[in-house]
Design a protein around this motif. Structure first.
Motif, PDB file in Angstrom:
ATOM      1  N   ALA A  25       8.719 -20.479  16.955  1.00  0.00           N
ATOM      2  CA  ALA A  25       8.196 -21.547  16.099  1.00  0.00           C
ATOM      3  C   ALA A  25       7.520 -20.960  14.866  1.00  0.00           C
ATOM      4  CB  ALA A  25       7.226 -22.420  16.886  1.00  0.00           C
ATOM      5  N   TRP A  26       6.786 -19.882  15.034  1.00  0.00           N
ATOM      6  CA  TRP A  26       6.109 -19.221  13.913  1.00  0.00           C
ATOM      7  C   TRP A  26       7.121 -18.704  12.895  1.00  0.00           C
ATOM      8  CZ3 TRP A  26       1.374 -19.232  12.129  1.00  0.00           C
ATOM      9  CH2 TRP A  26       0.964 -18.246  11.246  1.00  0.00           C
ATOM     10  N   LEU A  29       8.696 -21.615  11.083  1.00  0.00           N
ATOM     11  CA  LEU A  29       7.762 -22.169  10.109  1.00  0.00           C
ATOM     12  C   LEU A  29       7.760 -21.335   8.833  1.00  0.00           C
ATOM     13  CD1 LEU A  29       5.327 -24.103   9.417  1.00  0.00           C
ATOM     14  CD2 LEU A  29       3.893 -22.271  10.299  1.00  0.00           C
ATOM     15  N   TRP A  30       7.683 -20.018   8.967  1.00  0.00           N
ATOM     16  CA  TRP A  30       7.644 -19.166   7.780  1.00  0.00           C
ATOM     17  C   TRP A  30       8.983 -19.124   7.065  1.00  0.00           C
ATOM     18  CZ3 TRP A  30       3.653 -18.531   5.145  1.00  0.00           C
ATOM     19  CH2 TRP A  30       2.404 -18.510   5.752  1.00  0.00           C
TER      20      TRP A  30
END
Length: 66
Positions: A25-26, A29-30
């Motif tokens: 997810a991180w 997101l980026w």
């Protein structure tokens, strides 16, 4: 899929899988932030070029009149 999930040890289901989901997810997101930032940067450059072009056209027309 449910059988595979139930066959995993509890520490894998409760610790490893959530950590992997958070990492994915991180990164996602980026990735989205990077794409949006690149599009905004491109849009700014296009607006700058159009603005400079409009200014040049206006100056050339004024110079041609005088």
């Amino acid at each position: 899929m449910a059988e595979l999930w139930k066959s995993l040890p509890s520490w894998v289901r409760n610790i490893v899988v959530p950590i992997l989901v958070l990492i994915l997810a991180w990164n996602l997101l980026w990735f989205v932030v990077g794409v949006v930032g690149a599009l905004l940067g491109f849009l700014l450059k296009v607006l700058l070029v159009v603005g400079i072009g409009a200014g040049v056209v206006i100056l050339v027309k004024k110079a041609a009149k005088s």
